[in-house]
Motif scaffolding. Sequence first.
Motif, PDB file in Angstrom:
ATOM      1  N   THR A 151       0.834  -1.204   0.000  1.00  0.00           N
ATOM      2  CA  THR A 151       0.000   0.000   0.000  1.00  0.00           C
ATOM      3  C   THR A 151       0.872   1.258   0.000  1.00  0.00           C
ATOM      4  OG1 THR A 151      -1.737  -1.190   1.159  1.00  0.00           O
ATOM      5  CG2 THR A 151      -1.823   1.197   1.296  1.00  0.00           C
ATOM      6  N   GLN A 176      -7.225   0.309  -0.470  1.00  0.00           N
ATOM      7  CA  GLN A 176      -7.410  -0.926   0.325  1.00  0.00           C
ATOM      8  C   GLN A 176      -8.676  -0.843   1.178  1.00  0.00           C
ATOM      9  OE1 GLN A 176      -3.925  -2.070   2.558  1.00  0.00           O
ATOM     10  NE2 GLN A 176      -4.913  -3.851   3.418  1.00  0.00           N
ATOM     11  N   ASP A 205      -5.903  -2.051  -4.850  1.00  0.00           N
ATOM     12  CA  ASP A 205      -5.311  -2.540  -3.603  1.00  0.00           C
ATOM     13  C   ASP A 205      -6.305  -3.490  -2.926  1.00  0.00           C
ATOM     14  OD1 ASP A 205      -3.638  -2.873  -1.496  1.00  0.00           O
ATOM     15  OD2 ASP A 205      -3.454  -0.762  -0.956  1.00  0.00           O
ATOM     16  N   GLU A 206      -6.081  -4.763  -3.120  1.00  0.00           N
ATOM     17  CA  GLU A 206      -6.932  -5.828  -2.590  1.00  0.00           C
ATOM     18  C   GLU A 206      -8.407  -5.600  -2.935  1.00  0.00           C
ATOM     19  OE1 GLU A 206      -6.037  -6.979   1.428  1.00  0.00           O
ATOM     20  OE2 GLU A 206      -3.986  -6.266   1.275  1.00  0.00           O
TER      21      GLU A 206
HETATM   22 MG   LIG Z   1      -1.962  -2.829   2.116  1.00  0.00          MG
END
Ligand SMILES: [Mg+2]
Length: 592
Positions: free
Chosen positions: A312, A352, A428-429
Amino acid sequence: MTFAFSFFTTFVAANLVNEKEHGQKQHLQNMGIKPITYYLARYVIDLISFLIPVVACFVILGAARLQMITSGSWVPYLIVLLFAGFPVISFGYLLSLPFQKSQAVGQVLGVGLSLIVFIPYFFVQFVFQGASNLAIVLVGCITPTFAMERAISSIATASTTGQPYTIAEVFDIQYPVFCAILVFVGITIVHFCIIFYVESRTQSRRSFFHKNNNSKKHAEEASHPTGGALKRQDTAILVDGKYRERDAEVIEETLRLKGPEDENDAVRLLGLSKKFYIKSKKRDLIILDDVYLAFKKNECFGYLGPNGAGKTTTIKMLTGAESPTSGGGTIEGLSIAPFHDDLRSMIGICPQFDIIWPKLTVRDHLKLFATIKGVAPEDMDAAVDQMVDEMGLGPLGNKRAKTFSGGNKRRLSLAMAVIGCPKVVFLDEPTTGVDVAIRQAIWNSIRKLKKTSCVILTTHSMEEADALCDRIGIITNGHIQALGTSQRLKNTYGAGYKVIVKTYTNPHLVTGEMERTVGTGRVTLVQALGSSLEYELTRMEGERTTDMLAKLFALFEQKRKELGIEDYSVSQTTLAQVFIEFAKEQAAPEDK
Ligand SMILES: [Mg+2]
Ligand SMILES: Nc1ncnc2c1ncn2[C@@H]1O[C@H](COP(=O)(O)OP(=O)(O)OP(=O)(O)O)[C@@H](O)[C@H]1O
């Protein structure tokens, strides 16, 4: 009244800090909204909100038929209150700057402002013995609501003594009311000067005072930091006090990036380093250490690493939310350090943790981000409709986001990142916490997206990385440890094979028989979950896979009853196994 309106300052500050706390302010600025635009938009909303207590105030005073209202015109009051709104709000913005948590704003400012209001009141009332124009100017600079109270009481006194203010007198410098109005305008300007100064200092990379004139030059310098030569740490990496040869593709990538630019690269990380100073430990926490890496056009790059590896943080540096400690990079040829403003409309970010506005609908969100990305007004509806369809958000289109489930918020975040077809998209994810059906829809969108964009995907699902990513990079301890296609990583770093045996007998029996069949030291029991045993089988140099597997299958078939085998399967090492080996090397935060 002074006390009442001082709470509006707290309210405004709390709202602003709330947006900061939930990352909304930062996210908008990352997407290219300049601080001046952000504050102006908020200011308009807050001024409109300020009218509500003002109107309520008149309704209450009128209903009470107070002499101060009935004996003169209410217009002078209205003028004063409207002008007072400017600094009451800007004061809130100013006071919000040091806060990170909105709850703290209520606690600290709620009490603090009452004191700040009371202290000048005390001085003027008891020390200066009344409100001279000078006193209003002096204390009004400290607290706008005090200047407001002075002006209102001046109008009220005039009304009740039979000489009410005319509108012309409100704007006459001879009278304290105009003096207060000048104070309102003056301190509003001062407040905003301080706010923009602080913003430009704390977020200098995104400062709108900062001109990125030399960004191209910076990028060129960064692309040839060592004249194309490799350093010792580019070819070997220190693990447990010993140098280990680095991954061949990482070395090749480093060498390539130290050479001339390649037009197939969408994003280039050029010696990117990041460390955080940890106050409590009085030392630096190294997140990225001189990383050279490129993400290509029209590829989906899997940026993998264990928790805390720095994924991140890397995305934040590439999107202008964090600045690198040293090194830099480019996106589509434009520098990321300092962050080139033109990049903001070229990138999409799915953070995220969802950053959404609870009161806005799906369509509102998408319109906002489409506007930021420069979608033309005539194409807006089509772009929003397409995104709503693609993400399966149709039934939620006009619902407010605060009612959404986690999975739907994730879909909305992805849609916001993708709308407007940005050249580079950071995810991010994106599938964390979503069900299988939504995950499939998201995967399809990502597959479609890479036809037009470079996609950088972080995920903890190896299945997802395997299914979507053209190339994968594994990061631990600040370095890219392995790079290449999923197949290459499995071939290079995979131990060999994964064998799953379902048995109701003692696992040691099965392990012993397997070792006797394929050779001792080659069979590792990775985990035993109930009756399911998972083994890792090491590959031998020059061995024919089919021979070894044939021996193993023969064993399982011949001794099925003796070993209590219900079922078995053999597969090549998975990406997850490769990843786990690297993840073991990641230092815990306290060791870093
Ligand atoms: Mg992360
Ligand atoms: N502003 C900061 N100050 C100090 N340390 C920070 C800061 N931001 C991140 N870190 C630390 O940097 C490390 C990397 O964090 P980061 O969020 O980038 O990891 P990640 O790879 O995304 O992890 P995850 O998979 O859990 O999301 C962590 O140890 C984190 O605590």
